[in-house]
Each structure stands twice: as structure tokens, then as C-alpha cells.
Design a protein around this motif. Structure first.
Motif, mmCIF file in Angstrom:
data_model
loop_
_atom_site.group_PDB
_atom_site.id
_atom_site.type_symbol
_atom_site.label_atom_id
_atom_site.label_comp_id
_atom_site.label_asym_id
_atom_site.label_seq_id
_atom_site.Cartn_x
_atom_site.Cartn_y
_atom_site.Cartn_z
ATOM 1 N N LEU A 237 1.215 5.642 13.912
ATOM 2 C CA LEU A 237 1.239 6.277 12.601
ATOM 3 C C LEU A 237 0.135 7.317 12.563
ATOM 4 C CD1 LEU A 237 1.604 3.133 10.285
ATOM 5 C CD2 LEU A 237 3.426 4.680 11.046
ATOM 6 N N THR A 238 0.425 8.489 11.983
ATOM 7 C CA THR A 238 -0.558 9.559 11.896
ATOM 8 C C THR A 238 -1.605 9.217 10.835
ATOM 9 O OG1 THR A 238 0.658 10.786 10.211
ATOM 10 C CG2 THR A 238 1.228 11.223 12.519
ATOM 11 N N ALA A 239 -2.620 10.073 10.741
ATOM 12 C CA ALA A 239 -3.657 9.865 9.732
ATOM 13 C C ALA A 239 -3.073 9.934 8.324
ATOM 14 C CB ALA A 239 -4.762 10.901 9.908
ATOM 15 N N ASP A 240 -2.119 10.850 8.090
ATOM 16 C CA ASP A 240 -1.473 10.932 6.778
ATOM 17 C C ASP A 240 -0.646 9.681 6.498
ATOM 18 O OD1 ASP A 240 -2.557 13.405 6.223
ATOM 19 O OD2 ASP A 240 -0.835 14.530 6.986
ATOM 20 N N ASP A 241 0.036 9.181 7.527
ATOM 21 C CA ASP A 241 0.791 7.937 7.365
ATOM 22 C C ASP A 241 -0.147 6.786 7.014
ATOM 23 O OD1 ASP A 241 3.150 9.239 8.057
ATOM 24 O OD2 ASP A 241 2.927 8.785 10.179
ATOM 25 N N ALA A 242 -1.298 6.755 7.698
ATOM 26 C CA ALA A 242 -2.267 5.691 7.447
ATOM 27 C C ALA A 242 -2.776 5.731 6.013
ATOM 28 C CB ALA A 242 -3.431 5.795 8.426
ATOM 29 N N ARG A 243 -2.951 6.933 5.462
ATOM 30 C CA ARG A 243 -3.355 7.036 4.056
ATOM 31 C C ARG A 243 -2.279 6.424 3.162
ATOM 32 N NH1 ARG A 243 -6.088 12.053 1.063
ATOM 33 N NH2 ARG A 243 -7.852 10.891 1.881
ATOM 34 N N GLY A 244 -1.021 6.693 3.469
ATOM 35 C CA GLY A 244 0.058 6.080 2.706
ATOM 36 C C GLY A 244 0.028 4.567 2.803
ATOM 37 N N VAL A 245 -0.277 4.040 3.984
ATOM 38 C CA VAL A 245 -0.387 2.591 4.169
ATOM 39 C C VAL A 245 -1.494 2.028 3.291
ATOM 40 C CG1 VAL A 245 -1.031 0.797 5.818
ATOM 41 C CG2 VAL A 245 0.563 2.583 6.499
ATOM 42 N N LEU A 246 -2.602 2.743 3.187
ATOM 43 C CA LEU A 246 -3.725 2.273 2.368
ATOM 44 C C LEU A 246 -3.336 2.143 0.897
ATOM 45 C CD1 LEU A 246 -6.745 4.236 3.880
ATOM 46 C CD2 LEU A 246 -6.322 1.799 4.007
ATOM 47 N N PHE A 247 -2.511 3.029 0.400
ATOM 48 C CA PHE A 247 -2.054 2.927 -0.992
ATOM 49 C C PHE A 247 -1.302 1.616 -1.208
ATOM 50 C CE2 PHE A 247 -2.427 7.672 -1.266
ATOM 51 C CZ PHE A 247 -3.252 7.714 -2.370
ATOM 52 N N PHE A 248 -0.490 1.221 -0.223
ATOM 53 C CA PHE A 248 0.319 0.013 -0.371
ATOM 54 C C PHE A 248 -0.476 -1.258 -0.104
ATOM 55 C CE2 PHE A 248 3.701 3.126 0.162
ATOM 56 C CZ PHE A 248 4.691 2.649 -0.695
ATOM 57 N N LEU A 249 -1.274 -1.260 0.957
ATOM 58 C CA LEU A 249 -1.912 -2.501 1.406
ATOM 59 C C LEU A 249 -3.291 -2.736 0.819
ATOM 60 C CD1 LEU A 249 -0.979 -2.627 5.201
ATOM 61 C CD2 LEU A 249 0.353 -3.329 3.203
ATOM 62 N N GLU A 250 -4.053 -1.669 0.569
ATOM 63 C CA GLU A 250 -5.435 -1.840 0.125
ATOM 64 C C GLU A 250 -5.709 -1.219 -1.242
ATOM 65 O OE1 GLU A 250 -8.415 -1.031 3.059
ATOM 66 O OE2 GLU A 250 -7.042 -1.417 4.724
ATOM 67 N N ARG A 251 -4.641 -0.774 -1.906
ATOM 68 C CA ARG A 251 -4.777 -0.195 -3.244
ATOM 69 C C ARG A 251 -5.844 0.897 -3.265
ATOM 70 N NH1 ARG A 251 0.033 -1.573 -4.090
ATOM 71 N NH2 ARG A 251 0.461 -3.685 -4.815
ATOM 72 N N LEU A 252 -5.699 1.852 -2.357
ATOM 73 C CA LEU A 252 -6.625 2.983 -2.300
ATOM 74 C C LEU A 252 -6.672 3.662 -3.654
ATOM 75 C CD1 LEU A 252 -8.372 4.751 -0.321
ATOM 76 C CD2 LEU A 252 -6.359 6.205 -0.100
ATOM 77 N N ASP A 253 -7.878 3.845 -4.200
ATOM 78 C CA ASP A 253 -7.985 4.379 -5.555
ATOM 79 C C ASP A 253 -8.639 5.752 -5.633
ATOM 80 O OD1 ASP A 253 -10.460 3.536 -4.792
ATOM 81 O OD2 ASP A 253 -10.969 2.574 -6.684
ATOM 82 N N LYS A 254 -9.133 6.264 -4.499
ATOM 83 C CA LYS A 254 -9.758 7.591 -4.545
ATOM 84 C C LYS A 254 -9.676 8.265 -3.193
ATOM 85 C CE LYS A 254 -13.562 5.915 -6.000
ATOM 86 N NZ LYS A 254 -14.932 5.793 -6.540
ATOM 87 N N GLY A 255 -9.815 9.595 -3.214
ATOM 88 C CA GLY A 255 -9.754 10.383 -1.989
ATOM 89 C C GLY A 255 -9.706 11.856 -2.331
#
Length: 396
Positions: A237-255
Motif C-alpha cells: 500500500l502506498t503512503a496515501d493508501d496508508a493514510r486512508g487505512v489510518l482513518f479506518f483503523l486508528e481514527r486519524l483526526d488531524k493532518g
């Protein structure tokens, strides 16, 4: 006689408690592991294990070595065996100290090892009573022994350097923070697949002795991820894909996101989003699961390279951020559904929690149901401030 017997028993129980040497292990008798590398061995069916061992006498960040030392903060050894435990036992043939795992920061697997399957790795390291469940796990296309033995410019011990990268991984938001606990959870789950962070060696450092030679020092980079299906790696998975994963798995709230100015194809502006909230709503229609993914966030313009300074810019910036975040979410969903057919986004968990009865019908064939599910993405952004633009006269 009973009283004498009780006294003897009391003495037997109390005397060991008065000593402080029970189970004592001298530090100079232990080989403290800071990082582990796993790869396929040279012989078929064998495992190649590399261990980064801390040298307490030399791990002081000094240029000169103490008497009897080498000056190197770590000592790396590599052995092979029929299994992970067999390879560790074989370390006793070359290590003068007993291998001690309680201070291990990191486990790095090669791409070849991960593609063959990680059942043995998960089983062994979760059974090991010395290993901490918050130990980080990563996959690399580089050789694991090189990754774990590369000394970076800031930290003395490489394993500690990668540990710090993982602890702050949400700041750049380009890789998931995978540890043994989260890996075991997804590995044993019937409703989700595993995703593991990617590390690689990049020539990014600059030596003080060679300031004109950019990239003269190798650096460990935490960026991207590896997707798994049925305990085997299926792709990157690319870096952009990994950011998408963070939204789903770790509830990324900022960036942050860099978007194109509305009045130019070359000028850019940078937005910092915060208070992001992702909500997944499942539904079940005519025997097929459906999902609505809704992301809401607010943002500020932190760097404005556009010529506009009006309120219209705020609206255009919000639309630009909506497009970028939508692209990120749809991109990783497409890879999960169609390229890898692997539910590493935990949508199966969401569906199972709301529709337990229907889940019993679908769980045996969830990969197919997931790949055919209709998933809608909606992103709503509110740009709060930051429409002003810096000029030579100051901030207007």
C-alpha cells in the motif's frame, strides 16, 4: 511437634523472601535484543533470524570507545534454523550471553517471508513470555538484517530510533502503527485481515563530514504498508493508501494536505485539517452488504500560495480538501475490494456488530461479499480560517 513443624515451614517460606537474589540476572550476562529481523533461510524450509543486541558499555553516543570496547552501540548476529525457536537456540553457538527479549522494540520481516505466511511468527512471539505485546511489527523490501543494524543520525540504538518513528507515526500519517497486540487481533479475527507498516532504507541523511553529498547516510523510513490476506502478504500500500487505512483503523483526526489553487494549475496552498471524524454506517439489502463512509473535518489554511485573498478562497480550499480526502479514501477502498480482495479496513467488524444474524450467513464467503459490496464515500470539510496572504508589507 506440630509447633516445630509450623516453625520449620515458616522458615522455609520466609527465608527466600529475605534475599534479593532470587531469579537475579546480571546485565553483563544477558544479550539484550533491541530489534529482530526475519527472512527465509538459504536452505528450503529454514528461517534466517537476525538480532540487534545492545552493547551497554558502548551505547553511550561517544566517539571514542572505552577500554576493551569497539565503540559500536550494537552488535548484530544472524543464525538460521528449521523454526524461529531453533534459530534462536542456534545463537547460543556464537553468543557468549543469554538472549533476552524483554527490551525488544521491533520485529522486521522481509517481503519474501511475509508472502510465505506469518502464522509461525505470530504464534511464537505471542507465546514468548519475555516479549512485550506492544513490540512494533514491520515489513521491508530491504534485507531485515540491514534495516535493524543501520545506525541513524539521531539515536544511538537503531531499534530505539524506529520505536520513536512508530510512536509519532500519526504526525505524518503515512503508515499504521502496527504492534504485536493489534497484529494478533486481526490475525485471529474471522471478520478482518491484517495490515502491517512498511519500513525501508533511504539515502536521506547528510554527513557533517560530507555536507555536499546529500544521501551519504542511510536512514530508516516509515512509510506505506503491506496488505495481508489469510496470513499471507498480498501486496503493498502506498503512503496515501496508508493514510486512508489510518482513518479506518486508528481514527486519524488531524493532518495536512497540499491542494492546487483554484485560479492556477501551478500554485499550491497547504491546509491543516483537524477534528476529523470518520463514521461507517452498514446496511443490508437483498442479501448484499452496503456501507456509507462519512468523513467530517475542519481545516485551516496554513500556507497560501494563491493570489486570492477573499472569502471565496476559503470555499474553494474546502472543496479542494474534500477532493483530496475523497481520493485517498476511495483509493484504499478500491485496493482492498478489487485489487487484493482483503478486508483490512475492518468493515466486516462493523457489519457483524450491527447484523449478527446476517453475518453468520456471509462470514464463510466474506471476501467475495466484501469485494462486491457497494461503498459510498462522503467527505465534508469546513475551512475555518487562514484566507490571508503574506506579502512584503506583512500579513494583510
Amino acid at each position: 511437634m506440630k509447633r516445630i513443624g509450623y516453625c520449620i515451614l515458616l522458615i522455609v517460606l520466609v527465608v527466600p523472601m529475605l534475599t534479593s537474589c532470587m531469579g537475579l540476572r546480571q546485565i553483563n550476562e544477558l544479550a539484550m535484543v533491541a530489534a529482530v529481523g526475519l527472512d527465509l533461510g538459504e536452505k528450503p524450509g529454514t528461517v534466517r533470524l537476525s538480532a540487534q543486541i545492545i552493547r551497554p558499555a558502548d551505547a553511550r553516543g561517544q566517539t571514542g570507545a572505552p577500554s576493551g570496547g569497539t565503540g559500536e552501540p550494537i552488535y548484530s548476529i544472524t543464525t538460521e534454523g528449521s523454526s524461529i525457536f531453533d534459530a534462536i537456540r542456534n545463537m547460543g553457538q556464537i553468543s557468549s550471553r543469554r538472549v533476552y527479549w524483554a527490551h525488544n522494540f521491533l520485529i522486521v520481516m522481509s517481503e519474501q517471508y511475509a508472502r510465505k505466511g506469518i502464522d509461525d511468527m505470530v504464534d511464537f512471539f505471542t507465546r514468548n513470555h519475555e516479549l512485550r505485546m506492544n513490540t512494533w511489527v514491520a515489513v521491508s523490501a530491504d534485507k531485515p538484517e540491514e534495516v535493524i543494524s543501520t545506525v541513524t543520525g539521531l539515536e544511538v540504538v537503531p531499534g530505539e530510533a524506529v520505536d520513536r518513528l512508530f510512536r509519532d507515526h500519526r504526525i505524518p500519517g503515512r503508515a499504521p502503527g502496527t504492534n504485536m497486540m493489534s497484529l494478533e487481533e486481526s490475525h485471529l479475527s474471522s471478520s478482518t485481515q491484517s495490515v502491517i507498516a512498511r519500513v525501508s532504507l533511504q539515502p536521506r541523511g547528510v554527513s557533517n563530514k560530507k555536507p555536499g553529498e546529500h544521501g551519504s547516510i542511510q536512514q530508516v523510513e516509515l512509510k506505506g504498508a503491506a496488505a495481508f490476506k489469510e496470513s499471507k502478504m498480498v501486496g503493498w500500500l502506498t503512503a496515501d493508501d496508508a493514510r486512508g487505512v489510518l482513518f479506518f483503523l486508528e481514527r486519524l483526526d488531524k493532518g495536512i494536505e497540499v491542494v492546487t489553487c483554484p485560479d492556477s494549475s501551478t500554485d499550491m496552498m497547504t491546509l491543516e485539517f483537524n477534528s476529523a471524524k470518520l463514521k461507517v454506517t452498514p446496511s443490508y439489502t437483498q442479501g448484499s452488504p452496503k456501507f456509507k463512509v462519512r468523513l467530517t473535518t475542519s481545516a485551516d489554511i496554513v500556507e497560501n500560495g494563491c493570489s486570492q485573498t477573499t472569502e471565496q478562497l476559503r470555499k474553494d480550499a474546502g472543496e479542494g480538501l474534500d477532493q483530496e480526502l475523497t481520493k485517498t479514501l476511495e483509493g484504499v477502498i478500491d485496493k482492498a475490494q478489487h485489487k487484493y480482495q482483503s478486508d483490512f479496513l475492518k468493515l466486516g467488524d462493523v457489519f457483524r456488530n450491527k447484523y449478527p444474524t446476517e453475518w453468520k450467513k456471509l462470514k464463510g464467503n466474506w471476501d467475495d461479499a466484501f469485494s462486491e459490496a457497494e461503498i459510498t464515500v462522503v467527505v465534508e470539510t469546513t475551512v475555518k480560517s487562514g484566507v490571508v496572504k503574506a506579502t512584503r508589507e506583512g500579513i494583510k
